[in-house]
Write a protein that holds these residues in place. Structure first.
Motif, mmCIF file in Angstrom:
data_model
loop_
_atom_site.group_PDB
_atom_site.id
_atom_site.type_symbol
_atom_site.label_atom_id
_atom_site.label_comp_id
_atom_site.label_asym_id
_atom_site.label_seq_id
_atom_site.Cartn_x
_atom_site.Cartn_y
_atom_site.Cartn_z
ATOM 1 N N LEU A 19 4.365 -4.422 -5.967
ATOM 2 C CA LEU A 19 3.276 -3.676 -6.589
ATOM 3 C C LEU A 19 2.628 -2.766 -5.548
ATOM 4 O O LEU A 19 2.278 -3.226 -4.464
ATOM 5 C CB LEU A 19 2.227 -4.650 -7.128
ATOM 6 N N ASN A 20 2.474 -1.500 -5.876
ATOM 7 C CA ASN A 20 1.699 -0.602 -5.029
ATOM 8 C C ASN A 20 0.234 -0.726 -5.447
ATOM 9 O O ASN A 20 -0.246 -0.011 -6.311
ATOM 10 C CB ASN A 20 2.189 0.846 -5.165
ATOM 11 N N GLY A 21 -0.456 -1.671 -4.848
ATOM 12 C CA GLY A 21 -1.816 -1.977 -5.238
ATOM 13 C C GLY A 21 -2.888 -1.312 -4.398
ATOM 14 O O GLY A 21 -4.047 -1.319 -4.765
ATOM 15 N N GLY A 22 -2.512 -0.781 -3.242
ATOM 16 C CA GLY A 22 -3.492 -0.138 -2.386
ATOM 17 C C GLY A 22 -3.763 -0.930 -1.119
ATOM 18 O O GLY A 22 -3.131 -1.949 -0.850
ATOM 19 N N PRO A 23 -4.717 -0.475 -0.323
ATOM 20 C CA PRO A 23 -4.955 -1.058 1.000
ATOM 21 C C PRO A 23 -5.836 -2.312 1.005
ATOM 22 O O PRO A 23 -6.075 -2.873 2.083
ATOM 23 C CB PRO A 23 -5.644 0.080 1.744
ATOM 24 N N GLN A 24 -6.303 -2.785 -0.134
ATOM 25 C CA GLN A 24 -7.260 -3.885 -0.160
ATOM 26 C C GLN A 24 -6.724 -5.191 0.427
ATOM 27 O O GLN A 24 -7.482 -5.963 0.998
ATOM 28 C CB GLN A 24 -7.744 -4.171 -1.593
ATOM 29 N N PHE A 25 -5.440 -5.464 0.250
ATOM 30 C CA PHE A 25 -4.874 -6.731 0.687
ATOM 31 C C PHE A 25 -3.644 -6.487 1.546
ATOM 32 O O PHE A 25 -2.867 -5.564 1.282
ATOM 33 C CB PHE A 25 -4.490 -7.599 -0.520
ATOM 34 N N THR A 26 -3.464 -7.332 2.543
ATOM 35 C CA THR A 26 -2.289 -7.246 3.409
ATOM 36 C C THR A 26 -1.657 -8.634 3.530
ATOM 37 O O THR A 26 -2.295 -9.649 3.234
ATOM 38 C CB THR A 26 -2.660 -6.723 4.807
ATOM 39 N N PHE A 27 -0.441 -8.659 3.986
ATOM 40 C CA PHE A 27 0.275 -9.917 4.170
ATOM 41 C C PHE A 27 -0.264 -10.661 5.388
ATOM 42 O O PHE A 27 -0.726 -10.050 6.343
ATOM 43 C CB PHE A 27 1.776 -9.661 4.366
ATOM 44 N N PRO A 37 9.989 11.044 -12.988
ATOM 45 C CA PRO A 37 10.815 10.571 -11.882
ATOM 46 C C PRO A 37 10.240 10.858 -10.493
ATOM 47 O O PRO A 37 10.543 10.137 -9.546
ATOM 48 C CB PRO A 37 12.144 11.318 -12.069
ATOM 49 N N ASP A 38 9.411 11.869 -10.355
ATOM 50 C CA ASP A 38 8.825 12.203 -9.056
ATOM 51 C C ASP A 38 7.510 11.483 -8.786
ATOM 52 O O ASP A 38 6.975 11.563 -7.679
ATOM 53 C CB ASP A 38 8.596 13.715 -8.949
ATOM 54 N N ASP A 39 6.968 10.790 -9.773
ATOM 55 C CA ASP A 39 5.707 10.065 -9.589
ATOM 56 C C ASP A 39 5.940 8.846 -8.699
ATOM 57 O O ASP A 39 7.035 8.273 -8.689
ATOM 58 C CB ASP A 39 5.145 9.620 -10.940
ATOM 59 N N PRO A 40 4.908 8.408 -7.988
ATOM 60 C CA PRO A 40 5.065 7.216 -7.143
ATOM 61 C C PRO A 40 5.277 5.962 -7.989
ATOM 62 O O PRO A 40 4.817 5.874 -9.133
ATOM 63 C CB PRO A 40 3.747 7.145 -6.372
ATOM 64 N N ALA A 41 5.975 5.015 -7.407
ATOM 65 C CA ALA A 41 6.211 3.747 -8.100
ATOM 66 C C ALA A 41 4.909 2.972 -8.212
ATOM 67 O O ALA A 41 4.126 2.915 -7.260
ATOM 68 C CB ALA A 41 7.244 2.923 -7.343
ATOM 69 N N LEU A 42 4.672 2.387 -9.368
ATOM 70 C CA LEU A 42 3.566 1.454 -9.539
ATOM 71 C C LEU A 42 4.079 0.036 -9.280
ATOM 72 O O LEU A 42 3.509 -0.709 -8.495
ATOM 73 C CB LEU A 42 2.973 1.564 -10.938
ATOM 74 N N THR A 43 5.184 -0.311 -9.937
ATOM 75 C CA THR A 43 5.835 -1.600 -9.705
ATOM 76 C C THR A 43 7.338 -1.402 -9.577
ATOM 77 O O THR A 43 7.913 -0.479 -10.162
ATOM 78 C CB THR A 43 5.568 -2.612 -10.838
ATOM 79 N N ASP A 52 0.856 -1.185 0.000
ATOM 80 C CA ASP A 52 0.000 0.000 0.000
ATOM 81 C C ASP A 52 0.893 1.236 0.000
ATOM 82 O O ASP A 52 1.093 1.874 1.028
ATOM 83 C CB ASP A 52 -0.922 -0.010 1.222
ATOM 84 N N GLY A 53 1.505 1.529 -1.161
ATOM 85 C CA GLY A 53 2.334 2.718 -1.304
ATOM 86 C C GLY A 53 3.760 2.574 -0.821
ATOM 87 O O GLY A 53 4.491 3.558 -0.785
ATOM 88 N N GLN A 54 4.191 1.360 -0.451
ATOM 89 C CA GLN A 54 5.527 1.170 0.117
ATOM 90 C C GLN A 54 6.405 0.228 -0.705
ATOM 91 O O GLN A 54 7.432 -0.236 -0.220
ATOM 92 C CB GLN A 54 5.407 0.618 1.536
ATOM 93 N N ALA A 55 6.027 -0.042 -1.933
ATOM 94 C CA ALA A 55 6.757 -1.016 -2.739
ATOM 95 C C ALA A 55 8.225 -0.633 -2.927
ATOM 96 O O ALA A 55 9.114 -1.477 -2.806
ATOM 97 C CB ALA A 55 6.081 -1.189 -4.104
ATOM 98 N N GLU A 56 8.477 0.618 -3.211
ATOM 99 C CA GLU A 56 9.857 1.037 -3.458
ATOM 100 C C GLU A 56 10.696 0.962 -2.183
ATOM 101 O O GLU A 56 11.838 0.499 -2.201
ATOM 102 C CB GLU A 56 9.876 2.451 -4.053
ATOM 103 N N GLN A 57 10.123 1.392 -1.069
ATOM 104 C CA GLN A 57 10.842 1.319 0.208
ATOM 105 C C GLN A 57 11.131 -0.135 0.591
ATOM 106 O O GLN A 57 12.212 -0.454 1.092
ATOM 107 C CB GLN A 57 10.049 2.002 1.333
ATOM 108 N N ALA A 58 10.159 -1.019 0.365
ATOM 109 C CA ALA A 58 10.355 -2.438 0.687
ATOM 110 C C ALA A 58 11.460 -3.030 -0.176
ATOM 111 O O ALA A 58 12.355 -3.716 0.333
ATOM 112 C CB ALA A 58 9.053 -3.206 0.507
ATOM 113 N N ALA A 59 11.418 -2.785 -1.473
ATOM 114 C CA ALA A 59 12.456 -3.314 -2.369
ATOM 115 C C ALA A 59 13.828 -2.775 -1.976
ATOM 116 O O ALA A 59 14.817 -3.517 -1.996
ATOM 117 C CB ALA A 59 12.134 -2.966 -3.818
#
Length: 155
Positions: free
Chosen positions: A59-67, A40-46, A11-18
């Protein structure tokens, strides 16, 4: 046959996690970042990245699913220094310790930090020793190789 690439939903943290995972796991790198607007300033999608040669997509897919703990990644560790390294790095900044070598990182992804000697200790030829090692493991959060070996030997 094609290869299999796990896709991790954030949920918006894909780049930080990678960035975290590639900084912690040896032989790892971010391969590419696809941004939602192409700037370059846009949020990461994948984010495509590799951990020790294994490809992943975040994938920054949103809050619908969590681990959940139903899926975890196991890291085999040659010695206690590796166990300590992965444990400290993945529990830092909001990660959570669990039992028997399991933890959740700050993004909620579950990991198993496992010494490579563990199968020999809990499945060894000495059934009593194996049972003692299992009982010792059940009392631990981060696995302690010396304590597991001592339990196997009956010390």
């Amino acid at each position: 046959m094609g290869s299999i690439t796990p896709c991790l939903w954030f949920d918006g943290q894909a780049e930080q996690a990678a960035d975290l995972y590639t900084s912690v796991v040896r032989n790892s790198q971010v391969m590419s970042v696809a941004r939602a607007g192409g700037n370059p300033d846009d949020p990461a999608l994948t984010v495509s990245f590799e951990l020790d040669g294994q490809p992943f997509v975040a994938l920054n897919g949103g809050p619908q699913f969590t681990f959940t703990e139903a899926v975890s990644f196991q890291i085999g560790c040659a010695d206690q220094a590796e166990v300590d390294h992965y444990w400290a790095a993945l529990t830092a900044d909001g990660g959570e310790e669990s039992r028997c070598g399991w933890l959740k990182d700050r993004f909620g992804l579950s990991w198993q930090i496992v010494p490579t000697v563990l199968p020999q200790l809990i499945g060894g030829d000495d059934a009593d020793g194996a049972q003692r090692a299992v009982q010792a493991m059940l009392q631990m959060r981060k696995l302690d190789i010396a304590a597991l070996e001592a339990a196997y030997r009956g010390e």
